[in-house]
Design an enzyme around this catalytic site. Structure first.
Site, PDB file in Angstrom:
ATOM      1  N   GLY A 279       0.807  -1.220   0.000  1.00 21.36           N
ATOM      2  CA  GLY A 279       0.000   0.000   0.000  1.00 21.36           C
ATOM      3  C   GLY A 279       0.834   1.261   0.000  1.00 21.36           C
ATOM      4  O   GLY A 279       0.485   2.245   0.645  1.00 21.36           O
ATOM      5  N   ALA A 280       1.930   1.250  -0.760  1.00 20.52           N
ATOM      6  CA  ALA A 280       2.883   2.369  -0.712  1.00 20.52           C
ATOM      7  C   ALA A 280       2.673   3.403  -1.810  1.00 20.52           C
ATOM      8  O   ALA A 280       3.522   4.273  -1.991  1.00 20.52           O
ATOM      9  CB  ALA A 280       4.316   1.828  -0.786  1.00 20.52           C
TER      10      ALA A 280
ATOM     11  N   GLY B  86      -0.458   8.016   0.847  1.00 18.70           N
ATOM     12  CA  GLY B  86      -0.696   8.036   2.287  1.00 18.70           C
ATOM     13  C   GLY B  86       0.508   7.653   3.138  1.00 18.70           C
ATOM     14  O   GLY B  86       1.659   7.992   2.818  1.00 18.70           O
ATOM     15  N   ILE B  87       0.237   6.970   4.229  1.00 20.23           N
ATOM     16  CA  ILE B  87       1.292   6.592   5.178  1.00 20.23           C
ATOM     17  C   ILE B  87       2.339   5.726   4.509  1.00 20.23           C
ATOM     18  O   ILE B  87       3.543   5.908   4.724  1.00 20.23           O
ATOM     19  CB  ILE B  87       0.684   5.852   6.383  1.00 20.23           C
ATOM     20  N   GLY B  88       1.908   4.788   3.678  1.00 23.73           N
ATOM     21  CA  GLY B  88       2.863   3.903   3.012  1.00 23.73           C
ATOM     22  C   GLY B  88       3.870   4.674   2.186  1.00 23.73           C
ATOM     23  O   GLY B  88       5.075   4.406   2.235  1.00 23.73           O
TER      24      GLY B  88
ATOM     25  N   LYS C 104      -1.856  -1.732  -5.505  1.00 22.97           N
ATOM     26  CA  LYS C 104      -2.748  -2.056  -6.619  1.00 22.97           C
ATOM     27  C   LYS C 104      -2.823  -0.976  -7.685  1.00 22.97           C
ATOM     28  O   LYS C 104      -3.073  -1.275  -8.853  1.00 22.97           O
ATOM     29  CB  LYS C 104      -4.182  -2.272  -6.096  1.00 22.97           C
TER      30      LYS C 104
ATOM     31  N   TYR D  90     -14.253  -4.557  11.501  1.00 25.06           N
ATOM     32  CA  TYR D  90     -12.989  -3.855  11.278  1.00 25.06           C
ATOM     33  C   TYR D  90     -11.998  -4.149  12.396  1.00 25.06           C
ATOM     34  O   TYR D  90     -10.815  -4.418  12.142  1.00 25.06           O
ATOM     35  CB  TYR D  90     -13.234  -2.347  11.182  1.00 25.06           C
TER      36      TYR D  90
END
Length: 225
Positions: free
Chosen positions: A17-18, A21-23, A42, A168
């Site tokens: 997930g880079a 955002g945070i990634g 993705k 969640y």
């Protein structure tokens, strides 16, 4: 602010997930310290509501001083994970740090959470973290600074954390349980930890400044101090 010490020079950081955002914030900070970054995410085309793709992230990482390998990875797909790990090892010679950042969220109660959304959270958060860790571990065991860092909360069984978004919380706690189990299983070989934004921030969209602060915290965990 954590200085750019160069301690990550030549090290390979695999981040799920880079692309944003945070990634991406973690990736950029590590890149400034000289790391090779595997962008496992993705997004290959710009989303109408969310900026950033694996390719634009790669450009930013290289501009920051690191080397980048963008890989199309949906962490629900074990073969895509394995292919990205193989490409990372082929290009950079190994993997030193894994950051399990990819996550799905739905802050809805039980009756308002569709089964499709439940499956997504379980498969991305818990299963995806487990499979990505499993694929990277044989290579991490060869590293002198082997780390796995999961972006997941401390395990707290107070019903408060379940009553409004049970599915969640279960899915995120699965990531934390991976930390608990793998830290013990690979003790002395791989440091396995979890980090989580401050309560009150975690249930909201995290802003760029918060992402930057969290990236510094993650790197302090890796570098020490």
């Amino acid at each position: 602010m954590l200085p750019n010490t160069g301690k990550l020079a030549g090290c390979t950081v695999f981040i799920t997930g880079a692309s944003r955002g945070i990634g991406k914030a973690i990736a950029l900070k590590a890149a400034k310290d000289g790391a090779n970054i595997v962008i496992a995410a993705k997004t290959t085309h710009t989303h109408p509501k969310l900026s950033g793709t694996i390719y634009t992230a790669a450009e930013e990482i290289e501009a920051a001083g690191g080397k980048a390998l963008p890989c199309v990875v949906d962490v629900r797909d074990e073969q895509q994970i394995n292919n990205a790990v193989e490409k990372a090892v082929e290009k950079f010679g190994g993997i030193d740090i894994l950051v399990n950042n990819a996550s799905a969220i739905s802050l809805t109660n039980t009756l308002e959470t569709p089964t499709k959304r439940v499956d997504l959270m379980m498969n991305v958060n818990t299963r995806g973290t487990y499979l990505t860790s499993k694929a990277c571990i044989p290579h991490l065991k060869k590293s002198k600074i082997a780390h796995i860092l999961n972006l997941s909360p401390p395990l707290n069984l107070n019903p408060l954390w379940f009553k409004q978004h049970c599915a969640y919380t279960i899915a995120k706690y699965g990531m934390s349980m991976c930390v608990l189990g793998m830290a013990e299983e690979f003790k002395g070989e791989i440091a396995v930890n979890a980090l989580w934004p401050k309560t009150g921030m975690c249930l909201k969209k995290i802003h760029l400044q918060d992402s930057h602060l969290l990236s510094l915290t993650l790197l302090r965990c890796i570098l020490g101090g």
